[in-house]
Design a protein around this motif. Structure first.
Motif, short mmCIF file in Angstrom:
data_model
loop_
_atom_site.label_atom_id
_atom_site.label_comp_id
_atom_site.label_asym_id
_atom_site.label_seq_id
_atom_site.Cartn_x
_atom_site.Cartn_y
_atom_site.Cartn_z
N PRO A 128 0.77 -1.20 -0.05
CA PRO A 128 -0.10 -0.11 -0.01
C PRO A 128 0.90 1.34 0.12
O PRO A 128 0.46 2.32 -0.44
CB PRO A 128 -0.74 -0.06 1.25
N LEU A 129 1.90 1.08 0.78
CA LEU A 129 2.78 2.33 0.66
C LEU A 129 3.55 2.55 -0.67
O LEU A 129 3.37 3.85 -1.18
CB LEU A 129 4.07 2.12 1.57
N VAL A 130 3.74 1.78 -1.45
CA VAL A 130 4.15 1.98 -2.80
C VAL A 130 2.95 2.56 -3.75
O VAL A 130 3.19 3.51 -4.57
CB VAL A 130 4.69 0.58 -3.55
N LEU A 131 1.72 1.92 -3.41
CA LEU A 131 0.76 2.47 -4.23
C LEU A 131 0.41 4.00 -3.85
O LEU A 131 0.36 4.83 -4.88
CB LEU A 131 -0.63 1.57 -3.79
N VAL A 132 0.58 4.46 -2.64
CA VAL A 132 0.10 5.72 -2.19
C VAL A 132 1.47 6.69 -2.83
O VAL A 132 1.13 7.79 -3.34
CB VAL A 132 0.06 6.01 -0.81
N LEU A 133 2.80 6.26 -2.84
CA LEU A 133 3.89 6.89 -3.44
C LEU A 133 3.57 7.11 -4.97
O LEU A 133 3.84 8.26 -5.55
CB LEU A 133 5.14 6.22 -3.14
N SER A 134 3.27 5.84 -5.50
CA SER A 134 2.74 6.18 -7.00
C SER A 134 1.82 7.04 -7.30
O SER A 134 1.68 7.72 -8.52
CB SER A 134 2.38 4.75 -7.49
N VAL A 135 0.89 7.42 -6.42
CA VAL A 135 -0.28 8.42 -6.79
C VAL A 135 0.32 9.83 -6.85
O VAL A 135 0.11 10.52 -7.66
CB VAL A 135 -1.18 8.43 -5.59
N PHE A 136 1.31 10.28 -6.07
CA PHE A 136 2.19 11.48 -6.23
C PHE A 136 2.85 11.41 -7.57
O PHE A 136 2.90 12.61 -8.33
CB PHE A 136 3.11 11.49 -5.15
N SER A 137 3.70 10.46 -7.73
CA SER A 137 4.62 10.26 -9.23
C SER A 137 4.75 9.00 -9.52
O SER A 137 5.03 7.90 -8.48
CB SER A 137 5.59 11.19 -9.29
N PHE A 138 5.00 8.50 -10.83
CA PHE A 138 5.57 7.21 -10.95
C PHE A 138 6.76 7.08 -10.54
O PHE A 138 7.37 5.90 -10.08
CB PHE A 138 5.36 7.11 -12.68
N GLU A 139 7.62 8.02 -10.62
CA GLU A 139 9.08 8.09 -10.33
C GLU A 139 9.30 7.58 -8.69
O GLU A 139 9.89 6.88 -8.44
CB GLU A 139 9.98 9.39 -10.49
N LEU A 140 8.43 8.37 -8.00
CA LEU A 140 8.34 7.84 -6.61
C LEU A 140 7.94 6.46 -6.25
O LEU A 140 8.31 5.76 -5.43
CB LEU A 140 7.32 8.79 -5.82
N GLY A 141 7.12 6.02 -7.07
CA GLY A 141 6.49 4.77 -7.03
C GLY A 141 7.53 3.59 -7.27
O GLY A 141 7.70 2.69 -6.36
#
Length: 233
Positions: free
Chosen positions: A58-71
């Motif tokens: 879920p943390l990866v998913l939330v990071l991905s909402v901000f940007s693909f790079e963060l994900g």
């Protein structure tokens, strides 16, 4: 409650739940996706022997909402930390896979929902239509195996049924029907991808959460693959 027993009943319940979830506010839908990511990661982690990594999906998913790079960065860093603590290259590779599949890929469902609720519904129900048409065509007419080592019950007749179902679906949503062909093959690839993992680890389904439909990974395999490419149409 008896109405929702069996493959057809559970399938109807999943369809209704999917339809209703598409109209949730984006924040609530993201929360629902986080639970989906956690559930899929737990199933994959259990099958691969890396259950502890599931809580990071879920943390990866939330990071991905901000940007693909963060994900993607989150996937690599979290997988590295997980593997470092176990000092295992095998854990690193499995963690990267679980976090990408269960944590990163659902971002494409969120993107479709952000575009519109109906876009998400079209995406998901296209995959459901292909899956259902393939299942019943194969069950009624299937004779020639499609991929014995991956999925013994899949047949060319089932693929033809799925192709017909996908083309009819595209016709009703006013899309070029020939464009359905690659998307049906993408849905099939998602199914076979999951089947490859199951054959490698020697399991029938990832869980029995959804009865005859198996687990969350079993149900959303084609949906996730289709979602990755859906925006091109």
């Amino acid at each position: 409650m008896r109405f929702f027993k069996g493959r057809e009943g559970v399938g109807l319940l999943i369809g209704v739940a999917t339809f209703l979830s598409a109209f949730l506010p984006n924040s609530m839908f993201l929360l629902l996706l986080c639970f989906l990511a956690l559930g899929m990661a737990r199933e994959l982690g259990k099958a691969l022997g890396t259950s502890e990594i599931s809580y990071l999906a879920p943390l990866v998913l939330v990071l991905s909402v901000f940007s693909f790079e963060l994900g993607i960065g989150g996937v690599l860093l979290l997988a590295f930390l997980f593997a470092y603590l176990r000092w295992s290259l095998d854990c690193l590779l499995k963690a990267v896979f679980v976090l990408i599949y269960a944590g990163f890929l659902p971002i494409y469902l969120y993107m479709a929902k952000s575009q519109s609720s109906w876009e998400l519904i079209k995406l998901v129900f296209f995959a459901y239509t292909v899956d259902t048409a393939s299942y019943y065509a194969g069950k009624l007419f299937g004779k020639r195996p499609l991929a014995v080592r991956l999925s013994p019950k899949k047949t060319w007749e089932g693929l033809a049924g799925g192709m017909l179902g996908g083309m009819l679906f595209f016709y009703f949503i006013n899309k070029p029907i020939l464009l359905a062909v690659p998307f049906v093959l993408i849905a099939l690839a998602g199914d076979l991808f999951k089947s490859f993992i199951k054959r490698q680890v020697g399991i029938k389904d990832f869980s029995n959460l959804l009865g005859e439909h198996g687990g969350l990974v079993d149900r959303f395999d084609s949906v996730l693959f289709v979602a990755v490419f859906w925006k091109i149409i």
